[in-house]
Design a protein around this motif. Structure first.
Motif, mmCIF file in Angstrom:
data_model
loop_
_atom_site.group_PDB
_atom_site.id
_atom_site.type_symbol
_atom_site.label_atom_id
_atom_site.label_comp_id
_atom_site.label_asym_id
_atom_site.label_seq_id
_atom_site.Cartn_x
_atom_site.Cartn_y
_atom_site.Cartn_z
ATOM 1 N N VAL A 1 -15.453 -9.691 -43.480
ATOM 2 C CA VAL A 1 -16.041 -10.846 -42.801
ATOM 3 C C VAL A 1 -15.485 -12.147 -43.375
ATOM 4 N N ARG A 2 -15.092 -13.050 -42.498
ATOM 5 C CA ARG A 2 -14.696 -14.404 -42.897
ATOM 6 C C ARG A 2 -15.629 -15.384 -42.194
ATOM 7 N N ILE A 3 -16.210 -16.302 -42.966
ATOM 8 C CA ILE A 3 -17.118 -17.308 -42.414
ATOM 9 C C ILE A 3 -16.567 -18.692 -42.727
ATOM 10 N N THR A 4 -16.460 -19.521 -41.706
ATOM 11 C CA THR A 4 -16.007 -20.900 -41.875
ATOM 12 C C THR A 4 -17.140 -21.846 -41.504
ATOM 13 N N HIS A 5 -17.423 -22.783 -42.411
ATOM 14 C CA HIS A 5 -18.405 -23.830 -42.123
ATOM 15 C C HIS A 5 -17.645 -24.957 -41.452
ATOM 16 N N VAL A 6 -17.754 -25.050 -40.132
ATOM 17 C CA VAL A 6 -16.910 -25.934 -39.330
ATOM 18 C C VAL A 6 -16.984 -27.404 -39.757
ATOM 19 N N VAL B 1 -14.960 -18.797 -46.531
ATOM 20 C CA VAL B 1 -15.091 -17.711 -47.502
ATOM 21 C C VAL B 1 -14.865 -16.391 -46.781
ATOM 22 N N LYS B 2 -14.501 -15.375 -47.548
ATOM 23 C CA LYS B 2 -14.360 -14.057 -46.944
ATOM 24 C C LYS B 2 -14.844 -12.994 -47.917
ATOM 25 N N CYS B 3 -15.274 -11.877 -47.374
ATOM 26 C CA CYS B 3 -15.725 -10.766 -48.215
ATOM 27 C C CYS B 3 -15.277 -9.462 -47.569
ATOM 28 N N THR B 4 -14.621 -8.622 -48.362
ATOM 29 C CA THR B 4 -14.140 -7.333 -47.864
ATOM 30 C C THR B 4 -14.529 -6.184 -48.796
ATOM 31 N N GLN B 5 -15.377 -6.471 -49.775
ATOM 32 C CA GLN B 5 -15.597 -5.492 -50.833
ATOM 33 C C GLN B 5 -16.569 -4.378 -50.479
ATOM 34 N N GLU B 6 -17.466 -4.607 -49.508
ATOM 35 C CA GLU B 6 -18.468 -3.597 -49.166
ATOM 36 C C GLU B 6 -18.031 -2.742 -47.974
ATOM 37 N N SER C 1 -25.093 -22.665 -35.697
ATOM 38 C CA SER C 1 -24.102 -23.207 -34.759
ATOM 39 C C SER C 1 -22.902 -23.838 -35.474
ATOM 40 N N ASP C 2 -23.051 -24.097 -36.788
ATOM 41 C CA ASP C 2 -21.954 -24.691 -37.569
ATOM 42 C C ASP C 2 -21.039 -23.635 -38.180
ATOM 43 N N LEU C 3 -21.364 -22.366 -37.947
ATOM 44 C CA LEU C 3 -20.602 -21.280 -38.549
ATOM 45 C C LEU C 3 -19.661 -20.618 -37.551
ATOM 46 N N GLN C 4 -18.471 -20.323 -38.013
ATOM 47 C CA GLN C 4 -17.503 -19.580 -37.207
ATOM 48 C C GLN C 4 -17.166 -18.302 -37.959
ATOM 49 N N MET C 5 -17.389 -17.158 -37.316
ATOM 50 C CA MET C 5 -17.178 -15.878 -37.991
ATOM 51 C C MET C 5 -16.038 -15.101 -37.352
ATOM 52 N N SER C 6 -15.283 -14.422 -38.197
ATOM 53 C CA SER C 6 -14.241 -13.515 -37.726
ATOM 54 C C SER C 6 -14.298 -12.261 -38.578
ATOM 55 N N PHE C 7 -13.788 -11.173 -38.033
ATOM 56 C CA PHE C 7 -13.871 -9.882 -38.707
ATOM 57 C C PHE C 7 -12.495 -9.256 -38.824
ATOM 58 N N GLN C 8 -12.294 -8.493 -39.891
ATOM 59 C CA GLN C 8 -10.991 -7.897 -40.153
ATOM 60 C C GLN C 8 -11.149 -6.567 -40.845
ATOM 61 N N ARG C 9 -10.103 -5.782 -40.771
ATOM 62 C CA ARG C 9 -10.110 -4.517 -41.494
ATOM 63 C C ARG C 9 -9.957 -4.796 -42.980
ATOM 64 N N ALA C 10 -10.743 -4.122 -43.767
ATOM 65 C CA ALA C 10 -10.761 -4.374 -45.208
ATOM 66 C C ALA C 10 -10.016 -3.281 -45.939
ATOM 67 N N GLY C 11 -9.428 -3.632 -47.092
ATOM 68 C CA GLY C 11 -8.773 -2.655 -47.940
ATOM 69 C C GLY C 11 -9.519 -2.496 -49.234
ATOM 70 N N GLY C 12 -9.140 -1.527 -50.033
ATOM 71 C CA GLY C 12 -9.754 -1.364 -51.343
ATOM 72 C C GLY C 12 -10.701 -0.202 -51.395
ATOM 73 N N ALA C 13 -11.595 -0.207 -52.399
ATOM 74 C CA ALA C 13 -12.508 0.908 -52.607
ATOM 75 C C ALA C 13 -13.505 1.001 -51.469
ATOM 76 N N GLY C 14 -14.047 2.186 -51.259
ATOM 77 C CA GLY C 14 -15.076 2.339 -50.238
ATOM 78 C C GLY C 14 -14.808 3.476 -49.292
ATOM 79 N N ARG D 1 -21.219 -9.589 -44.713
ATOM 80 C CA ARG D 1 -21.691 -10.857 -44.145
ATOM 81 C C ARG D 1 -22.689 -11.529 -45.079
ATOM 82 N N GLN D 2 -23.602 -10.739 -45.655
ATOM 83 C CA GLN D 2 -24.602 -11.292 -46.558
ATOM 84 C C GLN D 2 -23.953 -11.870 -47.807
#
Length: 221
Positions: A104-109, A115-120, A80-93, A127-128
């Motif tokens: 994926v971007r996760i904010t600890h409210v 933090v965000k991760c777009t590499q996979e 319940s303390d997490l806020q997630m948002s999603f976006q189109r990722a660039g780069g390899a893949g 998300r993991q």
């Protein structure tokens, strides 16, 4: 130090330069060597983007956190303390990366840490990785604040402290790089920009060692 670097994410600035870059550094004691680089870095130069060649100051906020990998970390993070948002990722893949919102971007409210991760290529994988990054970031803050649990983290201490630089890089009107914590300095600005950080890292580690020794002596009866 034989460290290897890989670029995970790169965002261009609105007018020029870079808005943000995320690097992965691997090697023996990589986190131990580099954690002292966390903080605000101040750059003074004659800007190539200014027609009058005036001296301009720029700031870069650097964060450093360990790669946890398979290490089990006992940190209680409420969903319940997490806020997630999603976006189109660039780069390899492949093409799938840009067509689907896999980033994926996760904010600890409670703390404001983000933090965000777009590499996979998949949202689940990103998300993991983002969750592991958030745990690592919380671990760093827990250590810095000497807190026992996430609920004790002070929100004010995780905000960017612009203007409280740990190091100055001056290209103009003279050449000098100086660490404000240790006092170590060099006129070889270009060498530092090319990655010669060893003297700065060594001087910071010596300072931390001296501080730790003094604290231990102060605890003795």
């Amino acid at each position: 130090h034989g460290l290897l670097t890989r670029t995970l994410d790169r965002a261009a600035g609105e007018e020029a330069g870079l808005k943000s870059v995320e690097l992965e550094v691997t090697g023996i004691f990589a986190y131990g060597y580099l954690k002292g680089e966390k903080g605000t870095h101040r750059l003074v130069r004659s800007s190539p983007f200014n027609a009058k060649g005036l001296r301009q100051t720029s700031f870069a906020g650097v964060e450093v956190m360990p790669l946890l990998g398979d290490m089990q970390v006992n940190i209680d993070i409420k969903e319940s303390d997490l806020q997630m948002s999603f976006q189109r990722a660039g780069g390899a893949g492949g093409q799938n990366v840009n067509k689907v919102e896999t980033g994926v971007r996760i904010t600890h409210v409670p703390t404001g840490l983000s933090v965000k991760c777009t590499q996979e290529r998949t949202q689940a994988a990103n998300r993991q990785i983002a969750m592991d990054m958030l745990k690592a970031k919380l671990l760093v803050v827990l250590e810095e604040q000497q807190a026992q649990k996430v609920a004790e983290i002070r929100g004010d201490a995780v905000k960017a402290e612009w203007g409280q630089q740990i190091r100055n890089y001056v290209f103009h009107p003279y050449k000098l790089v100086k660490d404000t914590r240790t006092g170590y300095e060099t006129s070889d600005v270009q060498g530092v920009m090319d990655g010669e950080l060893t003297p700065f890292i060594s001087s910071f580690l010596r300072l931390k060692g001296q501080q730790a020794t003094q604290q231990d002596l102060g605890k003795e009866p």
